[in-house]
Design a protein around this motif. Structure first.
Motif, PDB file in Angstrom:
ATOM      1  N   PHE A 197      67.071  31.710  76.793  1.00  0.00           N
ATOM      2  CA  PHE A 197      68.613  32.290  77.230  1.00  0.00           C
ATOM      3  C   PHE A 197      69.331  31.797  75.973  1.00  0.00           C
ATOM      4  CE2 PHE A 197      66.587  32.602  81.338  1.00  0.00           C
ATOM      5  CZ  PHE A 197      66.874  33.927  81.577  1.00  0.00           C
ATOM      6  N   HIS A 198      68.776  31.983  74.631  1.00  0.00           N
ATOM      7  CA  HIS A 198      69.763  31.789  73.417  1.00  0.00           C
ATOM      8  C   HIS A 198      69.302  32.499  72.348  1.00  0.00           C
ATOM      9  CE1 HIS A 198      66.281  29.655  71.697  1.00  0.00           C
ATOM     10  NE2 HIS A 198      65.842  28.780  72.897  1.00  0.00           N
ATOM     11  N   ILE A 199      70.001  32.245  71.083  1.00  0.00           N
ATOM     12  CA  ILE A 199      69.644  32.973  70.055  1.00  0.00           C
ATOM     13  C   ILE A 199      68.473  32.245  69.264  1.00  0.00           C
ATOM     14  CG2 ILE A 199      72.041  33.899  69.611  1.00  0.00           C
ATOM     15  CD1 ILE A 199      72.369  31.592  67.625  1.00  0.00           C
ATOM     16  N   PRO A 200      67.869  33.085  68.406  1.00  0.00           N
ATOM     17  CA  PRO A 200      67.936  34.496  67.835  1.00  0.00           C
ATOM     18  C   PRO A 200      67.636  35.587  69.181  1.00  0.00           C
ATOM     19  CG  PRO A 200      65.670  33.558  67.132  1.00  0.00           C
ATOM     20  CD  PRO A 200      66.617  32.463  67.802  1.00  0.00           C
ATOM     21  N   ILE A 233      58.393  30.266  66.132  1.00  0.00           N
ATOM     22  CA  ILE A 233      59.110  29.189  65.658  1.00  0.00           C
ATOM     23  C   ILE A 233      60.514  29.363  65.014  1.00  0.00           C
ATOM     24  CG2 ILE A 233      57.110  27.526  65.623  1.00  0.00           C
ATOM     25  CD1 ILE A 233      57.179  27.738  62.602  1.00  0.00           C
ATOM     26  N   ASP A 234      60.699  30.757  65.090  1.00  0.00           N
ATOM     27  CA  ASP A 234      62.111  31.107  64.504  1.00  0.00           C
ATOM     28  C   ASP A 234      63.266  30.719  65.572  1.00  0.00           C
ATOM     29  OD1 ASP A 234      64.013  32.247  62.762  1.00  0.00           O
ATOM     30  OD2 ASP A 234      63.820  34.308  63.449  1.00  0.00           O
ATOM     31  N   LEU A 235      63.560  29.629  65.533  1.00  0.00           N
ATOM     32  CA  LEU A 235      64.376  28.912  66.662  1.00  0.00           C
ATOM     33  C   LEU A 235      65.762  28.353  66.114  1.00  0.00           C
ATOM     34  CD1 LEU A 235      61.375  27.155  68.132  1.00  0.00           C
ATOM     35  CD2 LEU A 235      62.673  29.205  69.393  1.00  0.00           C
ATOM     36  N   ILE A 236      66.401  27.939  66.900  1.00  0.00           N
ATOM     37  CA  ILE A 236      67.593  27.184  66.584  1.00  0.00           C
ATOM     38  C   ILE A 236      67.984  26.038  67.026  1.00  0.00           C
ATOM     39  CG2 ILE A 236      68.942  29.525  66.631  1.00  0.00           C
ATOM     40  CD1 ILE A 236      70.480  28.253  69.355  1.00  0.00           C
ATOM     41  N   ASN A 237      69.078  25.170  66.833  1.00  0.00           N
ATOM     42  CA  ASN A 237      69.408  23.954  66.834  1.00  0.00           C
ATOM     43  C   ASN A 237      69.562  23.632  68.407  1.00  0.00           C
ATOM     44  OD1 ASN A 237      71.671  25.042  66.422  1.00  0.00           O
ATOM     45  ND2 ASN A 237      72.564  23.437  65.704  1.00  0.00           N
ATOM     46  N   ILE A 238      68.707  23.840  69.134  1.00  0.00           N
ATOM     47  CA  ILE A 238      68.893  23.474  70.611  1.00  0.00           C
ATOM     48  C   ILE A 238      68.411  21.824  70.744  1.00  0.00           C
ATOM     49  CG2 ILE A 238      68.535  25.746  71.701  1.00  0.00           C
ATOM     50  CD1 ILE A 238      65.408  24.918  72.114  1.00  0.00           C
ATOM     51  N   GLN A 257      69.771  26.188  52.251  1.00  0.00           N
ATOM     52  CA  GLN A 257      70.715  27.057  51.093  1.00  0.00           C
ATOM     53  C   GLN A 257      70.059  27.166  49.632  1.00  0.00           C
ATOM     54  OE1 GLN A 257      72.809  27.776  54.217  1.00  0.00           O
ATOM     55  NE2 GLN A 257      74.122  28.521  52.593  1.00  0.00           N
ATOM     56  N   GLY A 258      68.949  26.679  49.537  1.00  0.00           N
ATOM     57  CA  GLY A 258      68.110  26.833  48.407  1.00  0.00           C
ATOM     58  C   GLY A 258      68.586  25.636  47.445  1.00  0.00           C
ATOM     59  N   THR A 259      68.123  25.249  46.255  1.00  0.00           N
ATOM     60  CA  THR A 259      68.723  24.465  45.318  1.00  0.00           C
ATOM     61  C   THR A 259      70.006  24.510  45.056  1.00  0.00           C
ATOM     62  OG1 THR A 259      66.201  24.159  44.625  1.00  0.00           O
ATOM     63  CG2 THR A 259      68.020  23.129  43.538  1.00  0.00           C
ATOM     64  N   SER A 260      70.652  25.962  44.961  1.00  0.00           N
ATOM     65  CA  SER A 260      71.790  26.044  44.448  1.00  0.00           C
ATOM     66  C   SER A 260      72.880  25.267  45.496  1.00  0.00           C
ATOM     67  CB  SER A 260      72.338  27.474  44.655  1.00  0.00           C
ATOM     68  OG  SER A 260      71.661  28.045  43.738  1.00  0.00           O
ATOM     69  N   GLY A 261      72.593  25.195  46.832  1.00  0.00           N
ATOM     70  CA  GLY A 261      73.275  24.418  47.762  1.00  0.00           C
ATOM     71  C   GLY A 261      73.301  22.990  47.610  1.00  0.00           C
ATOM     72  N   ALA A 262      72.010  22.390  47.143  1.00  0.00           N
ATOM     73  CA  ALA A 262      71.912  21.165  46.836  1.00  0.00           C
ATOM     74  C   ALA A 262      72.731  20.679  45.630  1.00  0.00           C
ATOM     75  CB  ALA A 262      70.466  20.724  46.834  1.00  0.00           C
ATOM     76  N   ILE A 263      72.838  21.769  44.738  1.00  0.00           N
ATOM     77  CA  ILE A 263      73.334  21.241  43.348  1.00  0.00           C
ATOM     78  C   ILE A 263      74.790  21.168  43.764  1.00  0.00           C
ATOM     79  CG2 ILE A 263      73.958  22.237  41.086  1.00  0.00           C
ATOM     80  CD1 ILE A 263      71.035  23.269  40.825  1.00  0.00           C
ATOM     81  N   MET A 264      75.461  22.181  44.550  1.00  0.00           N
ATOM     82  CA  MET A 264      76.620  21.916  44.820  1.00  0.00           C
ATOM     83  C   MET A 264      77.230  21.094  45.322  1.00  0.00           C
ATOM     84  SD  MET A 264      77.815  26.329  45.138  1.00  0.00           S
ATOM     85  CE  MET A 264      76.437  26.848  46.216  1.00  0.00           C
ATOM     86  N   THR A 265      76.354  20.746  46.340  1.00  0.00           N
ATOM     87  CA  THR A 265      76.525  19.415  47.014  1.00  0.00           C
ATOM     88  C   THR A 265      76.373  18.176  46.223  1.00  0.00           C
ATOM     89  OG1 THR A 265      75.463  20.280  49.102  1.00  0.00           O
ATOM     90  CG2 THR A 265      75.618  17.778  48.982  1.00  0.00           C
ATOM     91  N   MET A 266      75.862  18.215  45.433  1.00  0.00           N
ATOM     92  CA  MET A 266      75.736  16.904  44.354  1.00  0.00           C
ATOM     93  C   MET A 266      77.169  16.846  43.570  1.00  0.00           C
ATOM     94  SD  MET A 266      71.958  16.481  42.326  1.00  0.00           S
ATOM     95  CE  MET A 266      72.235  18.120  41.417  1.00  0.00           C
ATOM     96  N   VAL A 267      77.439  17.875  43.154  1.00  0.00           N
ATOM     97  CA  VAL A 267      78.603  18.007  42.251  1.00  0.00           C
ATOM     98  C   VAL A 267      80.035  17.732  42.979  1.00  0.00           C
ATOM     99  CG1 VAL A 267      80.247  19.417  40.868  1.00  0.00           C
ATOM    100  CG2 VAL A 267      77.465  19.766  40.501  1.00  0.00           C
ATOM    101  N   SER A 315      73.385  28.235  61.564  1.00  0.00           N
ATOM    102  CA  SER A 315      72.139  28.931  62.218  1.00  0.00           C
ATOM    103  C   SER A 315      70.965  28.411  61.132  1.00  0.00           C
ATOM    104  CB  SER A 315      72.302  30.323  62.146  1.00  0.00           C
ATOM    105  OG  SER A 315      73.705  30.701  63.058  1.00  0.00           O
ATOM    106  N   THR A 316      70.683  27.387  61.213  1.00  0.00           N
ATOM    107  CA  THR A 316      69.610  26.754  60.008  1.00  0.00           C
ATOM    108  C   THR A 316      68.280  27.244  60.252  1.00  0.00           C
ATOM    109  OG1 THR A 316      69.388  24.802  61.296  1.00  0.00           O
ATOM    110  CG2 THR A 316      70.931  24.676  59.420  1.00  0.00           C
ATOM    111  N   SER A 317      67.555  27.951  59.577  1.00  0.00           N
ATOM    112  CA  SER A 317      66.411  28.347  59.739  1.00  0.00           C
ATOM    113  C   SER A 317      65.180  27.512  59.999  1.00  0.00           C
ATOM    114  CB  SER A 317      65.955  29.351  58.707  1.00  0.00           C
ATOM    115  OG  SER A 317      64.722  29.858  58.811  1.00  0.00           O
ATOM    116  N   TYR A 318      64.781  27.353  61.021  1.00  0.00           N
ATOM    117  CA  TYR A 318      63.490  26.470  61.513  1.00  0.00           C
ATOM    118  C   TYR A 318      62.212  26.715  60.624  1.00  0.00           C
ATOM    119  CZ  TYR A 318      66.038  23.226  64.422  1.00  0.00           C
ATOM    120  OH  TYR A 318      67.104  22.486  64.844  1.00  0.00           O
TER     121      TYR A 318
END
Length: 490
Positions: A24-27, A50-55, A89-99, A261-264
Motif C-alpha cells: 500500500f505504498h508507491i510506486p 524490485i522497483d521499490l522505495i525506501n520502506i 543522480q549519475g556521476t554528474s550528481g557525484a561531481i556536483m557533490t564533490m565541488v 524517490s531513489t531507484s532500487y
C-alpha cells in the motif's frame, strides 16, 4: 571483513520481493500490475518486483543503516576507500557533490579547462571562482589530455587559498596524468584533490591500467559504475578518503542533491556490479584489453587511419592510458569524425561513443566480442578504400580555441541583469550562459567569460561540421544571453 561475493542490497531486495508483501505504498504500478501491459511484458516481472522505495526493511539512501550501508561498505572495501556513497543522480550528481562539499561563495577551485558541464554547474551553484589550468593539447589528434603536476604546483603557489584541485583521470579518451604526483603536491598545500573518474571504474581492478583515484591517495572520486562497470545507466559511486573532507559533509551535500524517490533498481545494479568487478574483474578486464589491442592493431593496418596506442605516452599529461579506449584519427581520410560516425551508422548500424572534428572514439568493454570488433574493422577498411583518392591532401588542420578571460564569477554572471543579443554580435561581451560541444561537454565559454571572435568562429565550424553544439537557451544558436551594459546618461 565481509566477503566481496555477497550482494546485501540486491539479495535483500530479491528476498523482500519473494515474501510477496501486500504493497500500500508507491510506486503505484504495484509490481507492474498497474501499468501499461506492453511495457510490463517488455521489462519483466523481476525488474518491476524490485522497483521499490525506501520502506524500513529496505533502508534509506539518505540515512543508510541497513542493507544499503552494508552494500556501500563493501564497495568502499572494493575501491580502497574509507567511505563509498551510491549515486542515482549519475556521476554528474557525484561531481556536483564533490565541488559543493569543499567550495562556498567566493572560494577558488583549480580545474582543468576540459571539465564536464556538471563541474560548471557546481561552480555556479557554489558561488566559487574557477582557476583554470590549460590541459596539454595534442595538436595531431585535436584533443585535450591531462594536466601536469607542474601546472598544478604553479596554480597552487599562486592560489594557496584554493579549496580544491579537480582532476579528470582518466580523460574521456582514456588518457591519465601523473595523479599520484598531483595528489602529493596538492596535499603539501593541504588542499583536497577531487577526481572526475567517470571513465575509470575498471582501472582499480586491473594492474595494467592507470592508477585509480583512491590508490593515488585522492580525497574524493566520482566514478561512473554504469559507463564501464556493468551497472545500469545513471548509477555511480562517490569514493572518499577521509581527512581533508569529512564523510558527514559529503553525505549531507549528496542528500541535498538526490531525489527522495531513489531507484532500487539502480542501487541494486551498483551492488551487483561491485561484486562482479571485485571478484571477477582481473579476468574479464584481461580479455577486454586483449580484444582492444587486437582491434587496434587491425585498424592500424588500414591505410590513412590511426588508432592511438602506447606511443602516445611520454609527457606528464600523458603519463598512462587505458587501452580499452580506441581513439581513431580519421582526418587523413579527408573526413570529419562526424562524417565517419554517420557513414558507420548508415552502412553498418555501428554506433560510436563520440565523434569530433578529427576522430571517432569506440570503447571496448567486457560486453564486446570479436564478432562486433571484426565488423568495426571491416567497416573502417571499406570506408578507407572508398576514400583512398581523397586521402592525405584533405586532412583537417587542428584548431582549439584559447580559454577566454573570466570577467566575473560564474554565479554572479548567471544571476546578473542580462539581455539577449544576436550570437554573431557577441564578441567582446560577457556571457551569461555556457556553450559546449557535447559529447564530451567541454565548455567553449562559461558564464562570466568574455566572448571572443575566435570562440564564435570555432562554434560556427563545429556547427557546419554537424557536431552537437549546445548549452544556450536559444537552441538555434542565433542569439545569446549576455551581461547587460548600462550606459551613462547625458
Amino acid at each position: 571483513m565481509t566477503s566481496q561475493e555477497q550482494t546485501p542490497l540486491f539479495t535483500g531486495l530479491v528476498n523482500h520481493m519473494n515474501r510477496k508483501p501486500i504493497q500500500f505504498h508507491i510506486p503505484g504500478h504495484k509490481k507492474g500490475a498497474g501499468m501499461n501491459p506492453d511495457f510490463r511484458a517488455f521489462i519483466g516481472d523481476n525488474a518491476l518486483g524490485i522497483d521499490l522505495i525506501n520502506i524500513e526493511p529496505l533502508d534509506d539512501l539518505h540515512h543508510p543503516q541497513g542493507m544499503i550501508k552494508q552494500a556501500q561498505d563493501l564497495a568502499a572495501e572494493a575501491f580502497s576507500a574509507d567511505y563509498t556513497f551510491f549515486s542515482v543522480q549519475g556521476t554528474s550528481g557525484a561531481i556536483m557533490t564533490m565541488v559543493l562539499s569543499v567550495c562556498g561563495p567566493g572560494d577558488k577551485i583549480i580545474v582543468p579547462r576540459n571539465i564536464h558541464k556538471s563541474v560548471t554547474t557546481a561552480i555556479i551553484f557554489s558561488g566559487a571562482t574557477p582557476v583554470f589550468i590549460h590541459p596539454e593539447v595534442d595538436n595531431e589528434l585535436g584533443i585535450s589530455h591531462g594536466i601536469t603536476p607542474e601546472a598544478v604546483e604553479k596554480a597552487l603557489s599562486a592560489n594557496p587559498d584554493a579549496k580544491g584541485v579537480l582532476v579528470i583521470n582518466p580523460t574521456y579518451f582514456g588518457i591519465a596524468a601523473d595523479l599520484k604526483r598531483i595528489v602529493e603536491i596538492a596535499h603539501t598545500f593541504e588542499v583536497p584533490v577531487l577526481v572526475d573518474e567517470a571513465h575509470g571504474v575498471h582501472i582499480h581492478f586491473h594492474k595494467a591500467l592507470p592508477v585509480s583515484a583512491m590508490d593515488a591517495g585522492a580525497d574524493l572520486a566520482a566514478t561512473s559504475v554504469h559507463k564501464l562497470g556493468g551497472s545500469l545507466t545513471q548509477s555511480s559511486v562517490l569514493n572518499l578518503r577521509e581527512g581533508l573532507v569529512s564523510h558527514e559533509r559529503v553525505q549531507s551535500i549528496l542528500s541535498m542533491l538526490t531525489t527522495t524517490s531513489t531507484s532500487y533498481l539502480l542501487l541494486a545494479s551498483i551492488d551487483a556490479a561491485r561484486k562482479h568487478l571485485a571478484v571477477n574483474g582481473q579476468g574479464f578486464i584481461d580479455e577486454t584489453i586483449h580484444l582492444a589491442n587486437k582491434t587496434r592493431d587491425a585498424i592500424n593496418r588500414i591505410p590513412n587511419l590511426y588508432c592511438v596506442g602506447s606511443e602516445i605516452l611520454g609527457s606528464e599529461a600523458t603519463f598512462d592510458y587505458d587501452p580499452t579506449k580506441l581513439i581513431i584519427s580519421v582526418k587523413n581520410l579527408g573526413l570529419t569524425g562526424y562524417d565517419v560516425e554517420l557513414w558507420l551508422r548508415k552502412h553498418y548500424r555501428i554506433e560510436v561513443e563520440l565523434s569530433d572534428m578529427y576522430n571517432i572514439l569506440c570503447i571496448i568493454t567486457p560486453g564486446d566480442k570479436e564478432e562486433e570488433t571484426d565488423t568495426l574493422v571491416e567497416a573502417l577498411d571499406k570506408l578507407a578504400w572508398e576514400r583512398s583518392s581523397y586521402a592525405i591532401q584533405k586532412s583537417v588542420p587542428v584548431k582549439i580555441p584559447e580559454i577566454p578571460l573570466l570577467s566575473m564569477s560564474p554565479r554572479d554572471a548567471f544571476y546578473a541583469d542580462t539581455e539577449v543579443i544576436p550570437f554573431q554580435e557577441a564578441s567582446g561581451r560577457i556571457s551569461a550562459e555556457s556553450i559546449m560541444v557535447y559529447p564530451p561537454g567541454i565548455p567553449i565559454f562559461i558564464p562570466g567569460e568574455i566572448i571572443t571572435a575566435d570562440n564564435i568562429q570555432y562554434i560556427r565550424e563545429n556547427l557546419k561540421t554537424g557536431l552537437p553544439v549546445q548549452g544556450l537557451e536559444d537552441e538555434t544558436l542565433q542569439s545569446i544571453r549576455v551581461i547587460k551594459e548600462h550606459k551613462a546618461f547625458r
